[in-house]
Scaffold this active site. Sequence first.
Site, PDB file in Angstrom:
ATOM      1  N   TYR A  72     -26.321  44.237   7.542  1.00  0.00           N
ATOM      2  CA  TYR A  72     -27.132  43.010   7.417  1.00  0.00           C
ATOM      3  C   TYR A  72     -28.512  43.325   6.845  1.00  0.00           C
ATOM      4  O   TYR A  72     -29.059  42.556   6.052  1.00  0.00           O
ATOM      5  CB  TYR A  72     -27.230  42.293   8.774  1.00  0.00           C
ATOM      6  CG  TYR A  72     -26.005  41.457   9.054  1.00  0.00           C
ATOM      7  CD1 TYR A  72     -24.954  41.952   9.814  1.00  0.00           C
ATOM      8  CD2 TYR A  72     -25.868  40.187   8.491  1.00  0.00           C
ATOM      9  CE1 TYR A  72     -23.807  41.205  10.031  1.00  0.00           C
ATOM     10  CE2 TYR A  72     -24.721  39.433   8.698  1.00  0.00           C
ATOM     11  CZ  TYR A  72     -23.693  39.947   9.464  1.00  0.00           C
ATOM     12  OH  TYR A  72     -22.558  39.197   9.645  1.00  0.00           O
ATOM     13  N   HIS A 123     -23.157  28.342   8.998  1.00  0.00           N
ATOM     14  CA  HIS A 123     -22.845  29.702   9.458  1.00  0.00           C
ATOM     15  C   HIS A 123     -24.088  30.492   9.831  1.00  0.00           C
ATOM     16  O   HIS A 123     -24.097  31.718   9.817  1.00  0.00           O
ATOM     17  CB  HIS A 123     -22.054  30.449   8.366  1.00  0.00           C
ATOM     18  CG  HIS A 123     -20.723  29.825   8.088  1.00  0.00           C
ATOM     19  ND1 HIS A 123     -20.070  29.948   6.881  1.00  0.00           N
ATOM     20  CD2 HIS A 123     -19.923  29.032   8.857  1.00  0.00           C
ATOM     21  CE1 HIS A 123     -18.924  29.264   6.917  1.00  0.00           C
ATOM     22  NE2 HIS A 123     -18.817  28.700   8.105  1.00  0.00           N
ATOM     23  N   CYS A 158     -34.687  43.528  22.362  1.00  0.00           N
ATOM     24  CA  CYS A 158     -35.347  42.309  22.832  1.00  0.00           C
ATOM     25  C   CYS A 158     -36.551  42.651  23.722  1.00  0.00           C
ATOM     26  O   CYS A 158     -36.435  43.498  24.626  1.00  0.00           O
ATOM     27  CB  CYS A 158     -34.331  41.476  23.625  1.00  0.00           C
ATOM     28  SG  CYS A 158     -34.994  40.010  24.417  1.00  0.00           S
ATOM     29  N   GLY A 198     -19.164  26.353  -5.531  1.00  0.00           N
ATOM     30  CA  GLY A 198     -19.192  27.790  -5.242  1.00  0.00           C
ATOM     31  C   GLY A 198     -18.541  28.201  -3.952  1.00  0.00           C
ATOM     32  O   GLY A 198     -19.035  29.101  -3.259  1.00  0.00           O
TER      33      GLY A 198
HETATM   34  C1  BV8 Z   1     -14.445  29.125  14.390  1.00  0.00           C
HETATM   35  C2  BV8 Z   1     -21.665  34.291   8.342  1.00  0.00           C
HETATM   36  C3  BV8 Z   1     -13.913  28.127  16.471  1.00  0.00           C
HETATM   37  C4  BV8 Z   1     -21.488  35.767   8.521  1.00  0.00           C
HETATM   38  C5  BV8 Z   1     -19.445  33.463   7.761  1.00  0.00           C
HETATM   39  C6  BV8 Z   1      -8.812  27.182  11.556  1.00  0.00           C
HETATM   40  C7  BV8 Z   1      -9.726  26.501  12.345  1.00  0.00           C
HETATM   41  C8  BV8 Z   1     -10.785  27.175  12.940  1.00  0.00           C
HETATM   42  C9  BV8 Z   1     -10.954  28.544  12.727  1.00  0.00           C
HETATM   43  C10 BV8 Z   1     -10.063  29.219  11.937  1.00  0.00           C
HETATM   44  C11 BV8 Z   1      -9.001  28.549  11.351  1.00  0.00           C
HETATM   45  N1  BV8 Z   1      -8.293  29.456  10.637  1.00  0.00           N
HETATM   46  C12 BV8 Z   1      -8.886  30.658  10.728  1.00  0.00           C
HETATM   47  C13 BV8 Z   1      -9.952  30.559  11.529  1.00  0.00           C
HETATM   48  C14 BV8 Z   1     -10.831  31.667  11.898  1.00  0.00           C
HETATM   49  C15 BV8 Z   1     -11.994  31.853  10.939  1.00  0.00           C
HETATM   50  C16 BV8 Z   1     -11.596  31.718   9.475  1.00  0.00           C
HETATM   51  O1  BV8 Z   1     -11.830  30.698   8.857  1.00  0.00           O
HETATM   52  N2  BV8 Z   1     -11.043  32.776   8.920  1.00  0.00           N
HETATM   53  C17 BV8 Z   1     -10.689  32.771   7.508  1.00  0.00           C
HETATM   54  C18 BV8 Z   1     -10.983  34.151   6.938  1.00  0.00           C
HETATM   55  C19 BV8 Z   1      -9.246  32.370   7.383  1.00  0.00           C
HETATM   56  N3  BV8 Z   1     -13.052  30.908  11.227  1.00  0.00           N
HETATM   57  C20 BV8 Z   1     -13.945  31.233  12.182  1.00  0.00           C
HETATM   58  O2  BV8 Z   1     -13.862  32.217  12.885  1.00  0.00           O
HETATM   59  C21 BV8 Z   1     -15.119  30.268  12.376  1.00  0.00           C
HETATM   60  N4  BV8 Z   1     -15.276  29.955  13.762  1.00  0.00           N
HETATM   61  O3  BV8 Z   1     -13.492  28.673  13.866  1.00  0.00           O
HETATM   62  O4  BV8 Z   1     -14.822  28.853  15.686  1.00  0.00           O
HETATM   63  C22 BV8 Z   1     -13.406  29.109  17.443  1.00  0.00           C
HETATM   64  C23 BV8 Z   1     -14.320  29.775  18.243  1.00  0.00           C
HETATM   65  C24 BV8 Z   1     -13.839  30.674  19.188  1.00  0.00           C
HETATM   66  C25 BV8 Z   1     -12.475  30.907  19.303  1.00  0.00           C
HETATM   67  C26 BV8 Z   1     -11.575  30.233  18.450  1.00  0.00           C
HETATM   68  C27 BV8 Z   1     -12.037  29.342  17.501  1.00  0.00           C
HETATM   69  C28 BV8 Z   1     -16.418  30.924  11.946  1.00  0.00           C
HETATM   70  C29 BV8 Z   1     -16.416  31.204  10.485  1.00  0.00           C
HETATM   71  C30 BV8 Z   1     -17.829  31.660  10.063  1.00  0.00           C
HETATM   72  C31 BV8 Z   1     -17.771  33.068   9.512  1.00  0.00           C
HETATM   73  N5  BV8 Z   1     -19.106  33.459   9.019  1.00  0.00           N
HETATM   74  N6  BV8 Z   1     -20.686  33.791   7.367  1.00  0.00           N
HETATM   75  C32 BV8 Z   1     -21.931  36.537   7.304  1.00  0.00           C
HETATM   76  O5  BV8 Z   1     -22.157  35.950   6.224  1.00  0.00           O
HETATM   77  O6  BV8 Z   1     -22.042  37.784   7.455  1.00  0.00           O
HETATM   78  S1  BV8 Z   1     -18.345  32.956   6.615  1.00  0.00           S
HETATM   79  C33 BV8 Z   1     -18.632  33.665   5.073  1.00  0.00           C
HETATM   80  O7  BV8 Z   1     -17.606  33.125   4.249  1.00  0.00           O
HETATM   81  C34 BV8 Z   1     -19.912  33.268   4.354  1.00  0.00           C
HETATM   82  O8  BV8 Z   1     -20.735  32.386   5.068  1.00  0.00           O
HETATM   83  C35 BV8 Z   1     -19.366  32.550   3.102  1.00  0.00           C
HETATM   84  O9  BV8 Z   1     -20.223  31.594   2.593  1.00  0.00           O
HETATM   85  C36 BV8 Z   1     -18.191  31.946   3.723  1.00  0.00           C
HETATM   86  C37 BV8 Z   1     -17.194  31.183   2.984  1.00  0.00           C
HETATM   87  O10 BV8 Z   1     -16.825  31.820   1.842  1.00  0.00           O
HETATM   88  P1  BV8 Z   1     -17.306  31.191   0.434  1.00  0.00           P
HETATM   89  O11 BV8 Z   1     -18.696  30.679   0.573  1.00  0.00           O
HETATM   90  O12 BV8 Z   1     -16.294  30.237  -0.033  1.00  0.00           O
HETATM   91  O13 BV8 Z   1     -17.365  32.484  -0.422  1.00  0.00           O
HETATM   92  P2  BV8 Z   1     -16.144  33.202  -1.147  1.00  0.00           P
HETATM   93  O14 BV8 Z   1     -16.616  34.563  -1.537  1.00  0.00           O
HETATM   94  O15 BV8 Z   1     -14.902  33.052  -0.338  1.00  0.00           O
HETATM   95  O16 BV8 Z   1     -15.908  32.323  -2.468  1.00  0.00           O
HETATM   96  C38 BV8 Z   1     -16.896  32.244  -3.449  1.00  0.00           C
HETATM   97  C39 BV8 Z   1     -16.421  31.211  -4.434  1.00  0.00           C
HETATM   98  O17 BV8 Z   1     -17.442  31.033  -5.415  1.00  0.00           O
HETATM   99  C40 BV8 Z   1     -15.155  31.600  -5.193  1.00  0.00           C
HETATM  100  O18 BV8 Z   1     -14.267  30.501  -5.209  1.00  0.00           O
HETATM  101  C41 BV8 Z   1     -15.660  31.898  -6.612  1.00  0.00           C
HETATM  102  O19 BV8 Z   1     -14.703  31.509  -7.587  1.00  0.00           O
HETATM  103  C42 BV8 Z   1     -16.861  31.006  -6.702  1.00  0.00           C
HETATM  104  N7  BV8 Z   1     -17.914  31.486  -7.606  1.00  0.00           N
HETATM  105  C43 BV8 Z   1     -18.210  32.759  -7.947  1.00  0.00           C
HETATM  106  N8  BV8 Z   1     -19.283  32.756  -8.770  1.00  0.00           N
HETATM  107  C44 BV8 Z   1     -19.665  31.453  -8.927  1.00  0.00           C
HETATM  108  C45 BV8 Z   1     -18.796  30.643  -8.183  1.00  0.00           C
HETATM  109  N9  BV8 Z   1     -18.906  29.300  -8.136  1.00  0.00           N
HETATM  110  C46 BV8 Z   1     -19.909  28.741  -8.844  1.00  0.00           C
HETATM  111  N10 BV8 Z   1     -20.794  29.452  -9.578  1.00  0.00           N
HETATM  112  C47 BV8 Z   1     -20.696  30.805  -9.643  1.00  0.00           C
HETATM  113  N11 BV8 Z   1     -21.566  31.516 -10.389  1.00  0.00           N
HETATM  114 ZN    ZN Z   2     -33.004  39.314  25.424  1.00  0.00          ZN
END
Ligand code: BV8
Ligand code: ZN
Length: 252
Positions: A72, A123, A158, A198
């Site tokens: 980070y 997020h 902390c 994006g």
């Molecule tokens: C949760 C912070 C409830 C950290 C991030 C169904 C329902 C609920 C949950 C789930 C579910 N299925 C699966 C899950 C679990 C999980 C999940 O979604 N997993 C995925 C991998 C399948 N979800 C969770 O865990 C979430 N919590 O559901 O809580 C819960 C709680 C307890 C117990 C049970 C359930 C929490 C998810 C949050 C994760 N944290 N970020 C950090 O950053 O270090 S997410 C991370 O991915 C970033 O924030 C990022 O922004 C985000 C999403 O990805 P994108 O932004 O789309 O980025 P990506 O690289 O994928 O794509 C980029 C795109 O840009 C591409 O399409 C590309 O073509 C395009 N691009 C490239 N260049 C350009 C462009 N577009 C325009 N212009 C350009 N120049």
């Molecule tokens: Zn503390």
Amino acid sequence: MLAARLSDAALARDWIAAARAIVIFSGAGLSAESGIPTFREAQTGLWARFDPARLASPQGWHDDPALVWAWYTARMVRVRAALPNAGHCALAQSAHAGRTALITQNVDDLHERAGCSDVVHLHGELFAHRCSRCGEPHAKTALPSADAIAQRLEPPHCGRCGERIRPGVVWFGESLPEPAWERAVMHASNCDLMLVAGTSGVVQPAARLPLLAKRNGARIIEINPLASELSTLADLHFAATAAVQLPRLLLA
Ligand code: BV8
Ligand code: ZN
């Protein structure tokens, strides 16, 4: 999904001008042209052999907090050195800003540094550190220079309870902040136009928001050089980058 031709930019501009309530839903692609690698791009350099979804998880933190804190810190240094791009600036300068809500999956502060306010961070935020036990907010720490980043860095502790400080982001497996999620659902449910820019539409529950908007009658415009999980919902898909297409739609 209609693959948009250049002439469709005029149609999209008409939709934007006529919209009552607009939502911008942004992902990591918005920051790509600021030099911030997208989340799913292969990790580079020191981090090439680590899975970002593993590092961005409570388990990853539990297993090796110094590795996660170094990852980070490297990302904070990179964001600090980056500048908002033309896509961020178009959102901030748009004449439609008064009836537009900005909901982002991004943890960087480039939307704010471009001049956007009231950004809904689904997020969390990279620079909003807090105590991993008592939740006490922790002031921003001085960042090392880019060439001084080791692969492991002991997090600060902390001042109130002595526990490790963690990044103020939402990890995989953690719930989204209730207030942010509720605001996002409210805006997505009430808008009549959503610009999806994006994002791959992979991460849940954030990726549900465009579907929610669509089900409530909103038009969806997508800006992404590639197809995404959300492209089937798009009424217009501009196969273009955010820094090129957002100014064309919001400032022309
Ligand atoms: C949760 C912070 C409830 C950290 C991030 C169904 C329902 C609920 C949950 C789930 C579910 N299925 C699966 C899950 C679990 C999980 C999940 O979604 N997993 C995925 C991998 C399948 N979800 C969770 O865990 C979430 N919590 O559901 O809580 C819960 C709680 C307890 C117990 C049970 C359930 C929490 C998810 C949050 C994760 N944290 N970020 C950090 O950053 O270090 S997410 C991370 O991915 C970033 O924030 C990022 O922004 C985000 C999403 O990805 P994108 O932004 O789309 O980025 P990506 O690289 O994928 O794509 C980029 C795109 O840009 C591409 O399409 C590309 O073509 C395009 N691009 C490239 N260049 C350009 C462009 N577009 C325009 N212009 C350009 N120049
Ligand atoms: Zn503390």
